[in-house]
Structures are given as structure tokens and as C-alpha cells.
Design a protein around this motif. Structure first.
Motif, PDB file in Angstrom:
ATOM      1  N   ALA A  14      -2.090   1.798 -10.072  1.00  0.00           N
ATOM      2  CA  ALA A  14      -1.717   0.763  -9.110  1.00  0.00           C
ATOM      3  C   ALA A  14      -0.221   0.476  -9.168  1.00  0.00           C
ATOM      4  O   ALA A  14       0.408   0.550 -10.232  1.00  0.00           O
ATOM      5  CB  ALA A  14      -2.495  -0.511  -9.391  1.00  0.00           C
ATOM      6  N   VAL A  15       0.332   0.144  -8.008  1.00  0.00           N
ATOM      7  CA  VAL A  15       1.720  -0.313  -7.905  1.00  0.00           C
ATOM      8  C   VAL A  15       1.674  -1.825  -7.724  1.00  0.00           C
ATOM      9  O   VAL A  15       0.979  -2.332  -6.836  1.00  0.00           O
ATOM     10  CB  VAL A  15       2.442   0.348  -6.725  1.00  0.00           C
ATOM     11  CG1 VAL A  15       3.905  -0.099  -6.682  1.00  0.00           C
ATOM     12  CG2 VAL A  15       2.352   1.865  -6.818  1.00  0.00           C
ATOM     13  N   ILE A  16       2.422  -2.544  -8.576  1.00  0.00           N
ATOM     14  CA  ILE A  16       2.323  -3.995  -8.637  1.00  0.00           C
ATOM     15  C   ILE A  16       3.592  -4.656  -8.094  1.00  0.00           C
ATOM     16  O   ILE A  16       4.702  -4.261  -8.418  1.00  0.00           O
ATOM     17  CB  ILE A  16       2.095  -4.468 -10.090  1.00  0.00           C
ATOM     18  CG1 ILE A  16       0.856  -3.787 -10.684  1.00  0.00           C
ATOM     19  CG2 ILE A  16       1.987  -5.978 -10.170  1.00  0.00           C
ATOM     20  CD1 ILE A  16      -0.428  -4.106  -9.974  1.00  0.00           C
ATOM     21  N   ASN A  17       3.405  -5.685  -7.278  1.00  0.00           N
ATOM     22  CA  ASN A  17       4.518  -6.529  -6.850  1.00  0.00           C
ATOM     23  C   ASN A  17       4.862  -7.458  -8.011  1.00  0.00           C
ATOM     24  O   ASN A  17       4.048  -8.311  -8.384  1.00  0.00           O
ATOM     25  CB  ASN A  17       4.116  -7.336  -5.618  1.00  0.00           C
ATOM     26  CG  ASN A  17       5.247  -8.198  -5.071  1.00  0.00           C
ATOM     27  OD1 ASN A  17       6.198  -8.520  -5.772  1.00  0.00           O
ATOM     28  ND2 ASN A  17       5.139  -8.578  -3.812  1.00  0.00           N
ATOM     29  N   PRO A  18       6.040  -7.336  -8.618  1.00  0.00           N
ATOM     30  CA  PRO A  18       6.352  -8.154  -9.797  1.00  0.00           C
ATOM     31  C   PRO A  18       6.484  -9.641  -9.495  1.00  0.00           C
ATOM     32  O   PRO A  18       6.420 -10.464 -10.408  1.00  0.00           O
ATOM     33  CB  PRO A  18       7.677  -7.571 -10.289  1.00  0.00           C
ATOM     34  CG  PRO A  18       8.282  -6.922  -9.098  1.00  0.00           C
ATOM     35  CD  PRO A  18       7.127  -6.406  -8.284  1.00  0.00           C
ATOM     36  N   ALA A  19       6.665 -10.004  -8.214  1.00  0.00           N
ATOM     37  CA  ALA A  19       6.812 -11.417  -7.863  1.00  0.00           C
ATOM     38  C   ALA A  19       5.506 -12.188  -8.015  1.00  0.00           C
ATOM     39  O   ALA A  19       5.522 -13.371  -8.351  1.00  0.00           O
ATOM     40  CB  ALA A  19       7.343 -11.556  -6.436  1.00  0.00           C
TER      41      ALA A  19
END
Length: 513
Positions: A54-59
């Protein structure tokens, strides 16, 4: 292999905050740019194992997509495709390569807004800053589309009448490009633009935190008509990244490796490339000094420090890491810098259009930055502003922090911080600050502010770094030769020197004339 696994609206305290609302997600009009497959030999494909990550939005910690978790065998398949394509690509004319790169640049320009949204979603950068990176990243493709036709050789006067001597430049071959998360478009285009202009083909391994931008670049390369196999992108999670890097270093089909990342990982790549005597370009960590002399324009110095220190939440290799201020103006600078930080640095979700500073990239980086601050306080430093995680904004947000009374015992003095932490160090004179600034194994960038022209010339020459900002906090451009000395790397990127990393000189001797 342990180190290589690293490669790859309400108020709080003194800072203004924009409250997170709904996730940015992938609000991209051109849906073809959001890819969930890797790009090899002109084909969109998954990992042979079928694995994804998975690619995660760090915000906000939300998943915004998934991509293939490829392994070394997948990577070597891409290398083979790049090698087969190199056999034809190296024979194209400079004009043809220039034309291909210009077409790629044109489609990149048409999709600037969409690329910026992708960068913000996966890296957390404020949208305005992401748009700036897109313009910066695209400029490398434009620049190298023009430089492709200026790869010149040389005719040498022979010492013997019956001989003529000529030097020509040839592409080195397949190049593996290993890129970081902090500039997910620019670190690829700066390398790939030069490689393709020189006649090389490439396999890109983007950072596991920001693979979607790399895949969007591949989609636009495909749209522009770039031949299959010339530009390939393989994605992987942290678990497979070390073996992919190792396979690049050991493959006889890979002629050169270009890496941007930590000094520790760069040293491992350097060692592994020795066996095959591969061409190696390394852009590694920094520990940039930022010096403010007593004759400087203090307003310009404050703004230069804000720009250099807090861009991308302090997560840049050329970020000001140690701020040295001459004792006569130390207190005044500290006060004005503090007020500028309070006024200009607004934490929040990068997609809200208001924030000027986003989150740190992941939990590990947040923990590291927090530990650096705690270490400084424990050893006697004073917190003038900030100093803790901004948990009310999000798990990976950290307050913009200003620390005074810093000394060499502290981690923040010696280590690359890679976070929104500015540290102030007092000095007495030019001789002392040069000694302090140069007392590090790193030598990437340095900055200083002075209005004394004689001092400017002296300090610029004596700072042990590859790049110097003089009365300026932002120094990068496509035309500039980017790179460092000492343990900050080998080679240069950007400028006409960038192409030299991807060519070798071939000597032709014509005899019996």
C-alpha cells in the motif's frame, strides 16, 4: 543488508494549524496517470509473485493506492529489457533523442496540476510546493532535451604527422536509477533526462513511500511515444529493496548506477559496485552550515533560513542543518527568525491550499526527529519555539522548532536532522565559524549571508562543500551542477556536467595517413 533496508483552523501552542478535513485521496482528472502496475518494456505489469504493498498518505495515514512489490528477479527482467532497447537507442541521433525528450516534456507540462496532486497525496507536501517541484522536475527534461545535441567530442593535434587523434563520447549503457521520496519527480527526471539524452536506457527504482509519481512519469513517457524499454519503473516495498539494489550492482548488464539517499546506503552501493567496476553517481547526505555574519542583511538572512530550513518540512539533503550566527547579532536574529516561523509556517494537510508545511514522511522519521529534540534538551539546549509532535494535527506532524544554545555534544549538531528543527549556534569570528562549519564528514551544500565582498570571496572558497548559496537559501536549478564532496557523494547532476555521468570518452587514433 540492515542499512540498505533504510533505502530505499484550531490553534495549538504558538503555531497556526489548518485542521485536517477529508483526505486528499486521488482527485486527479487524468485517471490514466494513477497506475497500480509497474512499467517494464512498455508493458504495465505486476510482480511475478503477485504481491503488492500500500501507498500511504503521510498526512492522514490513509492508503491511496497499491503497487507491485517486485523482487530482484522482476528487476533483472527490467534490466534485460533495458539492455535490449539500449542496442537500438544508442544508435539514435542526438536530434532524435532531443525530439523524444521534448515530446515527453510537452506532455509533462500539460499534466502539471495532476502530477502535483499525486506528489501531495503520497509525500504530504503542500500543493503549492508540490507544483513547484513539478515545474523544477519538468525543467530537467526540457534542459536535457536541449543538451542532447551538445554532447561534443574533441580533435587533438597529433605529435606524429601520419596520425590523427579524436575523442568522442559514447553512452555507458543500461543505468539503474535509485531515487528518494523527498523529491519524487525531480530526482527521477534529473537522472533519467541526462541518461536518455546521452543514449543510455534506464531502470528506475523509486522509493517505496512515493512510487505513484514515478509511475505517472512512465505513463506520460508512454504517451509521448518514448520507445518501449528505454524508460522502465520497478516498484518494491522495504522488504525487497535491498536485494533489488544488490542485483543492480551485480548484474553485468548494468553499466552504471545513480543513487540519491543516505550516506550509509551509498557506501554499501559503492562497495558492491566495486566488483564490477561500475560507473557510480552518488548524491548523499548533507550537514549544511548556514552562516549569518554581523554585516548581513538580517531580513534577507531570516527569509533565506526559512526557505532553506523548512522546505518540504526540512526533509531535503541541502536543508540548512546548523545555523551559525555571529554573536553581535545572535539575539536579534533569533528573535526575528522566531517571529517569521510563527507567521509563515502553517501546519496542515498539503491538499488544503492553505498549509505551508506538511507532515514528516513516516513514523520512523517522526520518532527520529522527536529523539533529536529530546537529546538536545537533555544536554542543555533551550527550546525557543515548538519542540514536540503536533498530535492535534496528525500522527506524523511535528511543530516547527527553534533551538538555541546548541553545542557539539548534541545529535542535532552532528547529524542530518531531516525535519523542521532549526538549531542556532553562536560564533565569534570568521576563522572560528569556518573551522566549525567544515568540521564534518559531509560536504554537500553551505550557505552564508554577508555584505562584505572580500569576505564573500574568502568564505565561498573555504567552505568545504560542493555548492554554496551566497545571500541565497534556494540554489537548485536544471542549469546548476548539483553535487557534493567528502562523504556527500560522487559526480554531478543537472547542468551540462550531468550528462558526463552517463558517457565515456572513446579515443580514436587514425594511423598511416
Amino acid at each position: 543488508m540492515g542499512l540498505m533496508r533504510q533505502v530505499l483552523g484550531e490553534s495549538f501552542g504558538l503555531f497556526r494549524q489548518v485542521k485536517l478535513s477529508r483526505p486528499l485521496g486521488m482527485r486527479v482528472r487524468n485517471a490514466s496517470l494513477v497506475r497500480s502496475k509497474a512499467f517494464v518494456n512498455g508493458i504495465w505489469k505486476g510482480a511475478a509473485s503477485g504481491e503488492e504493498f500500500a501507498v500511504i498518505n503521510p498526512a492522514d495515514g490513509e492508503a491511496i493506492g497499491s503497487v507491485p512489490n517486485m523482487n530482484e528477479n522482476d528487476a533483472l527482467e527490467a534490466v534485460g529489457a533495458a539492455y535490449d532497447s539500449f542496442l537500438q537507442w544508442q544508435e539514435t541521433t542526438a536530434k532524435e533523442r532531443s525530439h523524444h525528450l521534448r515530446k515527453w516534456f510537452d506532455v509533462l507540462q500539460k499534466n502539471q496540476d495532476e502530477l502535483a496532486k499525486i506528489i501531495t497525496a503520497e509525500s504530504g507536501k503542500p500543493l503549492k510546493e508540490a507544483a513547484g517541484e513539478v515545474a523544477y522536475g519538468n525543467s530537467f527534461i526540457e534542459w536535457f532535451s536541449e543538451e542532447a545535441r551538445r554532447i561534443h567530442g574533441e580533435v587533438i593535434d597529433s605529435p606524429i604527422k601520419s596520425k590523427e587523434m579524436i575523442f568522442i563520447r559514447r553512452p555507458i549503457g543500461v543505468t539503474a536509477l535509485i531515487t528518494p521520496w523527498n523529491f519524487p519527480i525531480a530526482m527521477i527526471t534529473r537522472k533519467a533526462g541526462a541518461a536518455l539524452a546521452a543514449g543510455c536506457t534506464c531502470v528506475v527504482k523509486p522509493a517505496e513511500d512515493t512510487p505513484l509519481t514515478a509511475l505517472a512519469l512512465a505513463a506520460l513517457a508512454e504517451e509521448s511515444g518514448l520507445p518501449a524499454g528505454v524508460f522502465n519503473v520497478v516498484t518494491s516495498g522495504r522488504d525487497n529493496a535491498p536485494l533489488i539494489g544488490k542485483s543492480f550492482c551485480e548484474s553485468p548488464l548494468v553499466a552504471g548506477i545513480s543513487f540519491t539517499g543516505s550516506t550509509e546506503v551509498g557506501k554499501l552501493l559503492y562497495k558492491m559496485c566495486a566488483k564490477g567496476v561500475k560507473r557510480l553517481s552518488l548524491e548523499l547526505g548533507g550537514n549544511a552550515p548556514f552562516i549569518v555574519f554581523k554585516n548581513a542583511d538580517i531580513g534577507k538572512a531570516v527569509q533565506g533560513a526559512i526557505a532553506s530550513k523548512f522546505r518540504n518540512c526540512g526533509q531535503t539533503c541541502v536543508s540548512a542543518n546548523r545555523l551559525f550566527v555571529e554573536e553581535e547579532m545572535y539575539d536579534e536574529f533569533a528573535g526575528k527568525f522566531k517571529e517569521a516561523m510563527k507567521a509563515q509556517l502553517i501546519l496542515g494537510n498539503g491538499g488544503d491550499g492553505v498549509s505551508t508545511m506538511g507532515p514528516l514522511i513516516n513514523d520512523a522519521q517522526t520518532k527520529k526527529v522527536d529523539g533529536i529534540v529530546q537529546d538536545a534538551v537533555k544536554k542543555g539546549a533551550r527550546i525557543l519555539l515548538g519542540g514536540k509532535k503536533a498530535s492535534s494535527v496528525g500522527d506524523r506532524f511535528f511543530e516547527p522548532t527553534l533551538i538555541a544554545d546548541v553545542d557539539p555534544r548534541m545529535l542535532c549538531y552532528n547529524e542530518e536532522i531531516f525535519g523542521p528543527i532549526a538549531v542556532l549556534i553562536k560564533f565569534k569570528n570568521e576563522e572560528e565559524v569556518l573551522r566549525l562549519a567544515n568540521h564534518t564528514k559531509r560536504g554537500l551544500a553551505g550557505y552564508f549571508f554577508s555584505n562584505d565582498i572580500a569576505q564573500i570571496w574568502r568564505v565561498a572558497k573555504k567552505l568545504e562543500v560542493g555548492m554554496v548559496g551566497i545571500n541565497e537559501g534556494i540554489i537548485s536549478s536544471a542549469e546548476a551542477a548539483f553535487g557534493g564532496i567528502k562523504e556527500s557523494g560522487l559526480g554531478r547532476e543537472g547542468s551540462h556536467y550531468g550528462i558526463e555521468e552517463f558517457t565515456y570518452i572513446k579515443y580514436l587514433c587514425f594511423g598511416n595517413l
